[in-house]
Design a protein around this motif. Structure first.
Motif, mmCIF file in Angstrom:
data_model
loop_
_atom_site.group_PDB
_atom_site.id
_atom_site.type_symbol
_atom_site.label_atom_id
_atom_site.label_comp_id
_atom_site.label_asym_id
_atom_site.label_seq_id
_atom_site.Cartn_x
_atom_site.Cartn_y
_atom_site.Cartn_z
ATOM 1 N N LEU A 174 0.831 -1.209 0.000
ATOM 2 C CA LEU A 174 0.000 0.000 0.000
ATOM 3 C C LEU A 174 0.862 1.254 0.000
ATOM 4 O O LEU A 174 0.583 2.215 -0.726
ATOM 5 C CB LEU A 174 -0.939 0.004 1.209
ATOM 6 C CG LEU A 174 -2.033 -1.067 1.269
ATOM 7 C CD1 LEU A 174 -2.841 -0.903 2.549
ATOM 8 C CD2 LEU A 174 -2.936 -1.025 0.049
ATOM 9 N N ARG A 175 1.918 1.253 0.813
ATOM 10 C CA ARG A 175 2.805 2.425 0.873
ATOM 11 C C ARG A 175 3.497 2.654 -0.464
ATOM 12 O O ARG A 175 3.636 3.800 -0.915
ATOM 13 C CB ARG A 175 3.846 2.246 1.983
ATOM 14 C CG ARG A 175 3.294 2.375 3.383
ATOM 15 C CD ARG A 175 4.397 2.653 4.396
ATOM 16 N NE ARG A 175 5.445 1.638 4.357
ATOM 17 C CZ ARG A 175 5.423 0.499 5.050
ATOM 18 N NH1 ARG A 175 4.385 0.225 5.812
ATOM 19 N NH2 ARG A 175 6.430 -0.348 4.978
ATOM 20 N N ARG A 176 3.923 1.575 -1.092
ATOM 21 C CA ARG A 176 4.605 1.728 -2.388
ATOM 22 C C ARG A 176 3.661 2.332 -3.420
ATOM 23 O O ARG A 176 4.055 3.230 -4.177
ATOM 24 C CB ARG A 176 5.125 0.375 -2.872
ATOM 25 C CG ARG A 176 5.902 0.474 -4.182
ATOM 26 C CD ARG A 176 6.424 -0.869 -4.626
ATOM 27 N NE ARG A 176 7.098 -0.757 -5.910
ATOM 28 C CZ ARG A 176 7.510 -1.793 -6.632
ATOM 29 N NH1 ARG A 176 7.324 -3.025 -6.193
ATOM 30 N NH2 ARG A 176 8.098 -1.603 -7.797
ATOM 31 N N MET A 177 2.416 1.859 -3.455
ATOM 32 C CA MET A 177 1.452 2.410 -4.410
ATOM 33 C C MET A 177 1.144 3.871 -4.103
ATOM 34 O O MET A 177 1.048 4.704 -5.016
ATOM 35 C CB MET A 177 0.171 1.567 -4.393
ATOM 36 C CG MET A 177 0.342 0.186 -4.998
ATOM 37 S SD MET A 177 -1.205 -0.748 -5.108
ATOM 38 C CE MET A 177 -1.423 -1.291 -3.410
ATOM 39 N N GLU A 178 1.006 4.184 -2.825
ATOM 40 C CA GLU A 178 0.717 5.574 -2.442
ATOM 41 C C GLU A 178 1.884 6.493 -2.800
ATOM 42 O O GLU A 178 1.685 7.605 -3.294
ATOM 43 C CB GLU A 178 0.414 5.637 -0.950
ATOM 44 C CG GLU A 178 -0.133 6.974 -0.497
ATOM 45 C CD GLU A 178 -0.707 6.903 0.903
ATOM 46 O OE1 GLU A 178 -1.750 7.535 1.150
ATOM 47 O OE2 GLU A 178 -0.118 6.209 1.755
ATOM 48 N N GLN A 179 3.097 6.026 -2.559
ATOM 49 C CA GLN A 179 4.273 6.824 -2.913
ATOM 50 C C GLN A 179 4.354 7.067 -4.417
ATOM 51 O O GLN A 179 4.860 8.107 -4.860
ATOM 52 C CB GLN A 179 5.538 6.124 -2.413
ATOM 53 C CG GLN A 179 5.704 6.181 -0.905
ATOM 54 C CD GLN A 179 6.747 5.212 -0.388
ATOM 55 O OE1 GLN A 179 7.329 4.434 -1.148
ATOM 56 N NE2 GLN A 179 7.001 5.244 0.907
ATOM 57 N N ALA A 180 3.820 6.133 -5.204
ATOM 58 C CA ALA A 180 3.837 6.278 -6.660
ATOM 59 C C ALA A 180 2.710 7.172 -7.169
ATOM 60 O O ALA A 180 2.689 7.533 -8.350
ATOM 61 C CB ALA A 180 3.753 4.903 -7.322
ATOM 62 N N GLY A 181 1.756 7.517 -6.278
ATOM 63 C CA GLY A 181 0.700 8.439 -6.671
ATOM 64 C C GLY A 181 -0.715 7.923 -6.541
ATOM 65 O O GLY A 181 -1.673 8.653 -6.818
ATOM 66 N N ALA A 182 -0.896 6.673 -6.115
ATOM 67 C CA ALA A 182 -2.246 6.149 -5.915
ATOM 68 C C ALA A 182 -2.866 6.773 -4.667
ATOM 69 O O ALA A 182 -2.170 7.106 -3.709
ATOM 70 C CB ALA A 182 -2.217 4.628 -5.781
ATOM 71 N N VAL A 183 -4.173 6.912 -4.684
ATOM 72 C CA VAL A 183 -4.913 7.434 -3.541
ATOM 73 C C VAL A 183 -5.572 6.262 -2.829
ATOM 74 O O VAL A 183 -6.273 5.463 -3.451
ATOM 75 C CB VAL A 183 -5.976 8.462 -3.988
ATOM 76 C CG1 VAL A 183 -6.814 8.930 -2.798
ATOM 77 C CG2 VAL A 183 -5.314 9.653 -4.676
ATOM 78 N N MET A 184 -5.344 6.156 -1.522
ATOM 79 C CA MET A 184 -5.959 5.094 -0.735
ATOM 80 C C MET A 184 -7.370 5.487 -0.315
ATOM 81 O O MET A 184 -7.645 6.646 0.010
ATOM 82 C CB MET A 184 -5.118 4.799 0.515
ATOM 83 C CG MET A 184 -3.711 4.310 0.227
ATOM 84 S SD MET A 184 -3.703 2.719 -0.631
ATOM 85 C CE MET A 184 -2.679 3.150 -2.067
#
Length: 208
Positions: free
Chosen positions: A150-160
């Motif tokens: 989840l952190r990796r996706m968020e760091q790449a720009g995804a919104v949780m």
């Protein structure tokens, strides 16, 4: 991010990845019953608001099994797109089905967070798409590996987000009568104490 930060039904499509029992068995990051309930709530939300849904499965004949029965019940018209690649963004049929909806935001959930969710999210972000990840409808092997993905996706720009936030974001106003009963029913069935409260309010508040 362009436009309003709050989604409307016409802004988004929903992608369900590998919601299959064989993979749910491996998901140790959260209670499996809750995880399945959250996925069903997300699917019901998409149906209630007429949001396009793409369902993709993998290894359904040899390990993972078919789409889980509660989701098949909610999505009787959906034909899962079977693929071999962990990354559905690298599967032409699945990627084409997602892009065919021509919605600006991809809302995604599934199993397992570490690969079959995170890989397409990272790939879609790299191509400039806006992505929201329904974190509580995703399951990973362990809590630590799920959180790291989840952190990796968020760091790449995804919104949780969560399935409940997604539903409430689309409903926004309980006086929106077209989707009120469907939204209320989803919350009652899947929303824990909030759902109990809605049932209580209906019993207690009498129309004038």
């Amino acid at each position: 991010m362009t436009g309003s930060p709050l989604l409307r039904p016409e802004d988004c499509s929903v992608v369900l990845v590998d919601e299959q029992a064989g993979l749910a068995f491996a998901a140790g990051s959260s209670d499996r019953q809750v995880l399945r309930s959250n996925a069903v709530a997300l699917a019901r939300t998409a149906v209630a608001f007429e949001v396009p849904i793409v369902v993709s499965t993998s290894a359904s004949k040899v390990y993972s099994g078919p789409l889980m029965p509660p989701l098949r019940a909610v999505l009787p018209g959906a034909t899962p797109i079977e693929r071999r690649n962990m990354n559905l963004w690298e599967d032409e049929a699945t990627k084409s089905a997602i892009l065919a909806s021509d919605r600006r935001v991809i809302v995604i959930a599934g199993l397992l967070t570490e690969a079959c969710v995170s890989f397409p999210v990272l790939s879609a972000l790299a191509e400039g798409h806006e992505v929201r990840v329904v974190a509580d409808a995703c399951g990973g092997l362990t809590s630590a590996s799920h959180d790291a993905a989840l952190r990796r996706m968020e760091q790449a720009g995804a919104v949780m987000t969560s399935w409940l936030q997604f539903l409430l974001e689309l409903q926004r106003d309980w006086t929106r009568h077209d989707t009120y009963e469907a939204s209320r029913s989803i919350v009652v069935d899947h929303g824990g104490g909030y759902g109990i409260g809605l049932d209580y309010a209906r019993d207690m508040i009498k129309p004038a």
